[in-house]
Design an enzyme around this catalytic site. Structure first.
Site, PDB file in Angstrom:
ATOM      1  N   ASP A  86       0.827  -1.219   0.000  1.00 31.85           N
ATOM      2  CA  ASP A  86       0.000   0.000   0.000  1.00 31.85           C
ATOM      3  C   ASP A  86       0.858   1.265   0.000  1.00 31.85           C
ATOM      4  O   ASP A  86       0.370   2.355  -0.285  1.00 31.85           O
ATOM      5  CB  ASP A  86      -0.950  -0.012   1.207  1.00 31.85           C
ATOM      6  CG  ASP A  86      -0.203  -0.342   2.496  1.00 31.85           C
ATOM      7  OD1 ASP A  86       0.677   0.428   2.889  1.00 31.85           O
ATOM      8  OD2 ASP A  86      -0.488  -1.401   3.094  1.00 31.85           O
ATOM      9  N   GLY A 140       9.837 -11.410  -1.243  1.00 31.02           N
ATOM     10  CA  GLY A 140      10.744 -10.958  -0.189  1.00 31.02           C
ATOM     11  C   GLY A 140      11.593 -12.092   0.373  1.00 31.02           C
ATOM     12  O   GLY A 140      12.714 -11.857   0.829  1.00 31.02           O
ATOM     13  N   ASP A 157       6.592  -5.751   6.549  1.00 30.76           N
ATOM     14  CA  ASP A 157       5.218  -5.221   6.547  1.00 30.76           C
ATOM     15  C   ASP A 157       4.366  -6.195   5.734  1.00 30.76           C
ATOM     16  O   ASP A 157       3.969  -5.922   4.605  1.00 30.76           O
ATOM     17  CB  ASP A 157       5.245  -3.824   5.915  1.00 30.76           C
ATOM     18  CG  ASP A 157       3.870  -3.182   5.904  1.00 30.76           C
ATOM     19  OD1 ASP A 157       2.926  -3.765   6.454  1.00 30.76           O
ATOM     20  OD2 ASP A 157       3.751  -2.090   5.317  1.00 30.76           O
TER      21      ASP A 157
HETATM   22  N1  SAM Z   1      -0.753  -3.519   7.270  1.00 28.72           N
HETATM   23  C1  SAM Z   1      -1.111  -4.757   6.768  1.00 28.72           C
HETATM   24  C2  SAM Z   1      -1.644  -5.768   7.735  1.00 28.72           C
HETATM   25  O1  SAM Z   1      -0.991  -6.078   8.728  1.00 28.72           O
HETATM   26  O2  SAM Z   1      -2.722  -6.267   7.489  1.00 28.72           O
HETATM   27  C3  SAM Z   1      -0.163  -5.341   5.799  1.00 28.72           C
HETATM   28  C4  SAM Z   1       0.121  -4.397   4.704  1.00 28.72           C
HETATM   29  S1  SAM Z   1       0.733  -4.868   3.197  1.00 28.72           S
HETATM   30  C5  SAM Z   1      -0.718  -4.687   2.208  1.00 28.72           C
HETATM   31  C6  SAM Z   1       1.108  -6.602   3.165  1.00 28.72           C
HETATM   32  C7  SAM Z   1       1.720  -6.980   1.827  1.00 28.72           C
HETATM   33  O3  SAM Z   1       2.623  -8.067   1.974  1.00 28.72           O
HETATM   34  C8  SAM Z   1       0.707  -7.418   0.766  1.00 28.72           C
HETATM   35  O4  SAM Z   1       0.621  -6.440  -0.227  1.00 28.72           O
HETATM   36  C9  SAM Z   1       1.265  -8.736   0.231  1.00 28.72           C
HETATM   37  O5  SAM Z   1       1.138  -8.870  -1.162  1.00 28.72           O
HETATM   38  C10 SAM Z   1       2.720  -8.641   0.679  1.00 28.72           C
HETATM   39  N2  SAM Z   1       3.421  -9.931   0.734  1.00 28.72           N
HETATM   40  C11 SAM Z   1       2.934 -11.116   1.185  1.00 28.72           C
HETATM   41  N3  SAM Z   1       3.858 -12.070   1.048  1.00 28.72           N
HETATM   42  C12 SAM Z   1       4.973 -11.501   0.505  1.00 28.72           C
HETATM   43  C13 SAM Z   1       6.247 -11.973   0.125  1.00 28.72           C
HETATM   44  N4  SAM Z   1       6.569 -13.256   0.278  1.00 28.72           N
HETATM   45  N5  SAM Z   1       7.138 -11.096  -0.388  1.00 28.72           N
HETATM   46  C14 SAM Z   1       6.816  -9.779  -0.535  1.00 28.72           C
HETATM   47  N6  SAM Z   1       5.609  -9.262  -0.199  1.00 28.72           N
HETATM   48  C15 SAM Z   1       4.690 -10.108   0.320  1.00 28.72           C
END
Ligand code: SAM
Length: 277
Positions: A86, A140, A157
Site C-alpha cells: 500500500d 521478499g 510489513d
Molecule cells: N498492514 C497490513 C496488515 O498487517 O494487514 C499489511 C500491509 S501490506 C498490504 C502486506 C503486503 O505483503 C501485501 O501487499 C502482500 O502482497 C505482501 N506480501 C505477502 N507475502 C509476501 C512476500 N513473500 N514477499 C513480498 N511481499 C509479500
C-alpha cells in the site's frame, strides 16, 4: 442497498464493515485484491477478505512499524521494506533524514497498482516516486536469500501467515534477516493480535530471541485489526529500543508515534508479556 464486507477474524468471530462503494476488485496470481469505501473506516484495502489498511487508522500502523525501529537505530542509512504494497511504510521511512535508500520488495504488483489509484494518501511516496525509493516487485523471501551484511533496518510489513506471506514468519526467514543485517542492524515485523494469535506470537518471539541478542514486542491500538490491539516484534543485534538515544524533539509531525510512546509501547500488559516467557 446496504453492502457489507466481512473479515473472519477467528473460527468464531467476524468483523463486518458497511460499504458505501466497491472501488476495485481484482484477482492476482497471489490473492484477491479489493478496495472498498466503508462508512466507518473510509477507503480500505482488503486481500483475500482480510482487512489490510484503511484511511481512518493507517497512520497508527505505518508510523509504528517505521518510526520505532528507525529512531532506535543510530544511523539508519540502508532500509529494506518487505511487503508494504500500500506504500504507507515507505511514506514514513523516507521522512528520516538519515535514510539514504529504501528498497521495497512487494510480491504483488496488483496491490501496488490498486493502492496507487485508490489510496493516494497512503501510496503517495510510491506513486510519485522518491529519490530514496527503489520499488521491486518480487518475493521478499527470495530477496533475503541473496543478501548479506547489507541493511541497517528491515521492516517486514507483511500480510497474515497464510498465502504468500506464510514463509515470512518462518525461522529460516529470520535467519536470512539476521544475515542480511549489518552488525548493528535491527528488524521489525507486524506480528498480529496479542489476544487472538497467541501461539503464533509465542513461536515468533522464541525464534527471534534465539537468533537476536535483543528481542522485544511492542503494541499499538489499531481498530481495524482483530481485538483492536496489534503487536510488532523487533529483533536487534546491538541497540535496545528501550534505552537507545532518541532525538531531543521530533523532527517532523506524527499523529500517533511520539518519543514518550517510543519507550512506553514496550511496557506490556501482563497477559502479553506472559506470551514472551
Ligand atoms: N498492514 C497490513 C496488515 O498487517 O494487514 C499489511 C500491509 S501490506 C498490504 C502486506 C503486503 O505483503 C501485501 O501487499 C502482500 O502482497 C505482501 N506480501 C505477502 N507475502 C509476501 C512476500 N513473500 N514477499 C513480498 N511481499 C509479500
Amino acid at each position: 442497498m446496504k453492502l457489507w464486507l466481512t473479515e473472519k477474524q477467528t473460527e468464531n468471530l467476524s468483523m463486518s464493515c458497511r460499504i458505501r462503494e466497491t472501488l476495485y476488485v481484482g484477482q492476482s496470481e497471489y490473492q484477491k485484491v479489493v478496495v472498498a469505501d466503508s462508512f466507518e473506516f473510509g477507503r480500505m484495502l482488503v486481500l483475500d477478505d482480510v482487512f489490510q489498511t484503511s484511511i481512518f487508522d493507517e497512520f497508527v500502523y505505518h508510523e509504528m512499524i517505521a518510526h520505532v525501529p528507525l529512531f532506535t537505530h543510530p544511523a539508519p542509512k540502508k532500509v529494506l521494506v518487505i511487503g508494504g504494497g500500500d506504500g504507507g511504510a515507505v511514506r514514513e521511512v523516507v521522512r528520516h533524514a538519515a535514510v539514504e535508500s529504501v528498497e521495497m520488495v512487494e510480491i504483488d504488483g496488483m496491490v501496488v497498482e490498486a493502492s496507487k489509484k485508490y489510496l493516494p494518501e497512503i501510496s503517495c511516496t510510491m506513486r510519485d516516486g522518491h529519490p530514496k525509493l527503489n520499488l521491486m516487485i518480487g518475493d521478499g523471501i527470495a530477496h533475503m536469500n541473496a543478501v548479506e551484511n547489507h541493511y541497517d533496518v528491515i521492516l517486514v510489513d507483511c500480510s497474515d501467515p497464510i498465502g504468500p506471506g506464510e514463509g515470512l514468519f518462518s525461522r529460516e526467514f529470520y535467519q536470512d534477516v539476521f544475515k542480511a543485517l549489518k552488525p548493528d542492524g535491527l528488524f521489525v515485523q507486524q506480528t498480529e493480535s496479542p489476544f487472538y494469535h497467541q501461539p503464533l506470537i509465542r513461536r515468533i518471539y522464541r525464534d527471534i530471541s534465539d537468533l537476536f541478542p535483543i528481542a522485544k514486542m511492542y503494541l499499538a491500538n489499531i481498530p481495524l485489526y482483530p481485538g483492536g490491539v496489534h503487536s510488532f516484534t523487533m529483533g536487534s543485534k546491538q541497540v535496545d529500543p528501550e534505552t537507545c538515544a532518541l532525538p531531543a524533539k521530533m523532527p517532523f509531525d506524527t499523529r500517533y508515534y511520539n518519543l514518550a510512546l517510543h519507550r512506553s509501547c514496550f511496557s506490556l500488559p501482563n497477559f502479553a508479556s506472559d506470551l514472551l516467557k
